[in-house]
Design an enzyme around this catalytic site. Structure first.
Site, PDB file in Angstrom:
ATOM      1  NE  ARG A   1      -4.161  -0.909  10.101  1.00 56.03           N
ATOM      2  CZ  ARG A   1      -2.980  -0.701   9.545  1.00 56.03           C
ATOM      3  NH1 ARG A   1      -3.286   0.609   9.028  1.00 56.03           N
ATOM      4  NH2 ARG A   1      -1.959  -1.266   9.323  1.00 56.03           N
TER       5      ARG A   1
ATOM      6  CE  LYS B   1      -2.240  -0.911   4.030  1.00 57.97           C
ATOM      7  NZ  LYS B   1      -1.421  -1.825   4.341  1.00 57.97           N
TER       8      LYS B   1
ATOM      9  NE  ARG C   1       2.295  -5.097  11.199  1.00 61.44           N
ATOM     10  CZ  ARG C   1       3.612  -5.197  10.560  1.00 61.44           C
ATOM     11  NH1 ARG C   1       4.668  -5.631  11.051  1.00 61.44           N
ATOM     12  NH2 ARG C   1       3.616  -4.597   9.452  1.00 61.44           N
TER      13      ARG C   1
ATOM     14  NE  ARG D   1       8.065  -3.164   6.167  1.00 63.01           N
ATOM     15  CZ  ARG D   1       6.703  -3.149   6.068  1.00 63.01           C
ATOM     16  NH1 ARG D   1       6.329  -2.389   5.140  1.00 63.01           N
ATOM     17  NH2 ARG D   1       5.951  -3.388   7.161  1.00 63.01           N
TER      18      ARG D   1
ATOM     19  NE  ARG E   1       6.615  -0.599  10.397  1.00 64.91           N
ATOM     20  CZ  ARG E   1       5.611  -0.527   9.755  1.00 64.91           C
ATOM     21  NH1 ARG E   1       5.625  -0.172   8.384  1.00 64.91           N
ATOM     22  NH2 ARG E   1       4.364  -1.444  10.245  1.00 64.91           N
TER      23      ARG E   1
HETATM   24  P1  ADP Z   1       1.361  -2.134   8.036  1.00 68.54           P
HETATM   25  O1  ADP Z   1       0.280  -1.826   7.138  1.00 68.54           O
HETATM   26  O2  ADP Z   1       2.708  -2.595   7.714  1.00 68.54           O
HETATM   27  O3  ADP Z   1       0.685  -3.066   9.388  1.00 68.54           O
HETATM   28  P2  ADP Z   1       1.137   0.567   9.145  1.00 68.54           P
HETATM   29  O4  ADP Z   1       2.176   1.414   9.014  1.00 68.54           O
HETATM   30  O5  ADP Z   1       0.009   1.209   8.144  1.00 68.54           O
HETATM   31  O6  ADP Z   1       1.506  -0.906   8.681  1.00 68.54           O
HETATM   32  O7  ADP Z   1       0.429   0.476  10.382  1.00 68.54           O
HETATM   33  C1  ADP Z   1       1.238   0.391  11.680  1.00 68.54           C
HETATM   34  C2  ADP Z   1       0.626   0.243  12.966  1.00 68.54           C
HETATM   35  O8  ADP Z   1      -0.034   1.485  13.038  1.00 68.54           O
HETATM   36  C3  ADP Z   1      -0.784  -0.840  12.991  1.00 68.54           C
HETATM   37  O9  ADP Z   1      -0.307  -2.061  13.326  1.00 68.54           O
HETATM   38  C4  ADP Z   1      -1.421  -0.170  14.101  1.00 68.54           C
HETATM   39  O10 ADP Z   1      -1.097  -0.394  15.108  1.00 68.54           O
HETATM   40  C5  ADP Z   1      -1.171   1.455  13.860  1.00 68.54           C
HETATM   41  N1  ADP Z   1      -2.303   2.019  12.789  1.00 68.54           N
HETATM   42  C6  ADP Z   1      -1.985   2.378  11.800  1.00 68.54           C
HETATM   43  N2  ADP Z   1      -3.155   2.835  11.167  1.00 68.54           N
HETATM   44  C7  ADP Z   1      -4.286   2.470  11.981  1.00 68.54           C
HETATM   45  C8  ADP Z   1      -5.325   2.799  12.085  1.00 68.54           C
HETATM   46  N3  ADP Z   1      -6.207   3.313  10.899  1.00 68.54           N
HETATM   47  N4  ADP Z   1      -6.471   2.471  13.011  1.00 68.54           N
HETATM   48  C9  ADP Z   1      -5.620   1.733  14.079  1.00 68.54           C
HETATM   49  N5  ADP Z   1      -4.315   1.671  14.119  1.00 68.54           N
HETATM   50  C10 ADP Z   1      -3.557   1.912  13.066  1.00 68.54           C
END
Ligand code: ADP
Length: 193
Positions: free
Chosen positions: A88, A13, A147, A127, A136
């Site tokens: 999400r 994404k 996740r 990654r 990360r």
């Molecule tokens: P990935 O898609 O690789 O899991 P992101 O960078 O999108 O990683 O998100 C990392 C973390 O940030 C998520 O696992 C969550 O803890 C938090 N997060 C990001 N976006 C949201 C969201 N829309 N709602 C709740 N938590 C979020």
């Protein structure tokens, strides 16, 4: 143009949102990046989110909804944006509908990037090995499992949510990066026509 990019962790994404945002002159809005910046800056939101994110769980809906609501009002979003990692949960999607309506904005589409779990795990492990400055906090086996579980339980229902509204544009996220970008442009232009 206002878009949502939907897909599991590791689907690409972020990579695709960056490319498509550049192509159309719109903003990429990654809630993950915004939250990581808040953690690094030790803001109140960051302090509250740090451990939740490291585990791979979701931060509370109202926190991310507020972040996005404020961000899309900024002048650099006037031309449009790609929401990357938001919504999400169904509650976030419903809140987004309400706030877009209040702001007199409409969504142009939801791009779903689909990738099998086995490939996601390989991509994220790669990654984690290759990130400059170390992986990360949530790119480890335990957090990754959380996740993926959270994605299937809480985020995947958004696929039918948006399909039922006629807004879903599905793309095969397993092709190479350029091919996926081309597919996204193709589905968006088909939707416009
Ligand atoms: P990935 O898609 O690789 O899991 P992101 O960078 O999108 O990683 O998100 C990392 C973390 O940030 C998520 O696992 C969550 O803890 C938090 N997060 C990001 N976006 C949201 C969201 N829309 N709602 C709740 N938590 C979020």
């Amino acid at each position: 143009m206002r878009l949502i990019f939907l897909g599991p962790p590791g689907a690409g994404k972020g990579t695709q949102a960056e490319r498509i945002a550049q192509r159309y002159g719109i903003q990429q809005l990654s809630t993950g990046n915004m939250l990581r910046a808040a953690v690094a800056a030790k803001t109140p939101v960051g302090l509250a989110a740090k451990d939740i994110m490291a585990r791979g769980d979701l931060v509370p809906d109202e926190v991310v909804v507020e972040i996005i609501s404020q961000r899309i009002d900024e002048p650099d979003c006037a031309n449009g944006f790609i929401l990357d990692g938001f919504p999400r949960t169904v509650a976030q999607a419903e809140a987004l509908e309400g706030l877009l309506e209040d702001k007199g904005m409409a969504l142009d589409g939801v791009v779903e990037l689909s990738v099998d779990d086995t490939i996601l795990i390989e991509r994220i492990e790669k990654r984690a090995r290759e990130t400059a400055g170390g992986p990360r906090a949530d790119d480890n086996a335990d957090a990754l499992k959380t996740r993926l579980d959270v994605y299937h339980a809480q985020t995947a229902p958004l696929i039918s949510f948006y399909r039922n509204k006629g807004q879903l544009r599905a793309v095969d996220g397993m092709a190479d990066i350029d091919a996926v970008s081309e597919q996204i442009v193709a589905v968006l232009e088909k939707a416009e026509a």
